[in-house]
Design an enzyme around this catalytic site. Structure first.
Site, short mmCIF file in Angstrom:
data_model
loop_
_atom_site.label_atom_id
_atom_site.label_comp_id
_atom_site.label_asym_id
_atom_site.label_seq_id
_atom_site.Cartn_x
_atom_site.Cartn_y
_atom_site.Cartn_z
N ASP A 34 38.89 36.54 -10.81
CA ASP A 34 37.90 35.47 -11.05
C ASP A 34 38.37 34.50 -12.12
O ASP A 34 37.70 34.30 -13.15
CB ASP A 34 36.55 36.06 -11.47
N GLU A 89 29.25 34.68 -2.72
CA GLU A 89 29.19 34.72 -4.18
C GLU A 89 30.24 33.76 -4.75
O GLU A 89 30.96 33.08 -4.00
CB GLU A 89 29.44 36.13 -4.69
#
Length: 323
Positions: free
Chosen positions: A36, A202
């Site tokens: 991420d 997401e």
């Protein structure tokens, strides 16, 4: 024979589509420890990469290509938010507002809705300078339509919005105060993307280019590929919808609403690249708009700790992002 021809043609068409994806561009130095990622460039030309784990791992480099060097943890004491996972922070997002850098992060544990989005500030981004301010007020618990993780901030004409969410009813957005350390008074979150069948979206990132706001997000299984690899196509991939507004009305290339399972693939598994996702977009002074993300290099290994840093330039000439 016609059926066989159609089947072969379909396979060749699929292969040509997969083959069309560019491989990740050069990366040197520490190109792992990058789940991420969030990329930002300081005014002195130093690139910073923040990532999940290690209480938000911080790496720096003189160029997007590297060499990347680990500097330490942004929040070595974890978060002051009183929830499980406050020592294992996820999905950072770093932005500059005025002369202050804001680091948004997620506090949660895997598979539950007891989650919150926190924020810290710094004047330089250097390790040791971040001050944790705790919760932004974006929180979730069982029964909420969203999971309060994966924050992304966008400034629209002086109004700040955080887009966030993961599974359950997928991706939501809420207006923030200015400066954006807390939810605006009376504001409620609203849905901007949803797959009611798989609910597996997401990692939203909203980026304006030209006349459109592009909602990038990750879809599929993010993690644990070494122990539990999904069926082909079930792994992470990067999707997009767009709108003339930053706050909703996102549709995919076919015109299907992003709140009704719409979404156009930007990047998916191909060659030695597996499960790209956790993406962001950065307008680089040298390369122009770039898509950055983590991925598994199948020649190296599938473990979460082996995920690599990837980036590609984006071509928006068609009105849709192509890498």
């Amino acid at each position: 024979m016609a059926i066989l021809y159609a089947a072969v043609w379909g396979i060749l068409l699929w292969l040509s589509t997969v083959a069309a994806y560019a491989n990740p561009k050069a990366c040197s130095g520490t190109c792992v420890n990058t789940h991420d990622p969030s990329i930002i460039r300081r005014s002195d030309g130093t690139y910073f990469r923040f990532s999940t784990g290690g209480k938000i791992a911080v790496h720096t480099a003189p160029d997007i290509t590297g060499p990347w060097t680990y500097k330490g943890a942004a929040l070595p004491s974890g978060s002051s938010i009183n929830l499980g996972g406050n020592q294992d922070l996820w999905a950072p997002e770093v932005v500059l507002i005025g002369n202050t850098y804001y680091l948004y992060y997620s506090v949660s544990t895997f598979g539950v809705q007891d989650s919150a989005i926190g924020v810290a500030t710094s004047s330089s981004m250097d390790v040791g300078t971040w001050k944790d301010l705790g919760s932004t007020g974006i929180r979730s618990s069982a029964g909420k339509p969203y999971n309060a993780i994966d924050p992304n901030l966008i400034n629209v004409g002086g109004t700040y919005y955080i887009t966030f969410g993961s599974f359950w009813k997928d991706i939501h957005q809420v207006v923030m105060k200015s400066p954006p350390t807390a939810v605006a008074s009376g504001a409620s979150a609203y849905q901007v993307a949803y797959d009611p069948v798989k609910t597996d979206e997401e990692g939203a990132f909203v980026f304006k280019y030209g006349s459109y706001y592009y909602l990038f997000y990750s879809k599929g299984q993010c993690c644990g590929y070494d122990a539990n690899r999904p069926a082909a196509g079930g792994e992470y991939k990067i999707m997009v919808c767009r709108s003339a507004s930053a706050t909703g009305g996102f549709v995919d290339k076919s015109g299907k609403a992003c709140t009704s399972s719409g979404g156009t693939v930007v990047l998916e598994s191909h060659g030695n690249v597996y499960g790209p996702g956790g993406q962001g977009v950065y307008n680089d002074p040298t390369h122009g708009p770039i898509l950055y993300y983590h991925y598994v290099d199948t020649r190296i290994g599938y473990a979460d700790g082996q995920k690599q840093f990837g980036w590609n330039t984006i071509d928006f000439s068609s009105g849709w992002p192509v890498v």
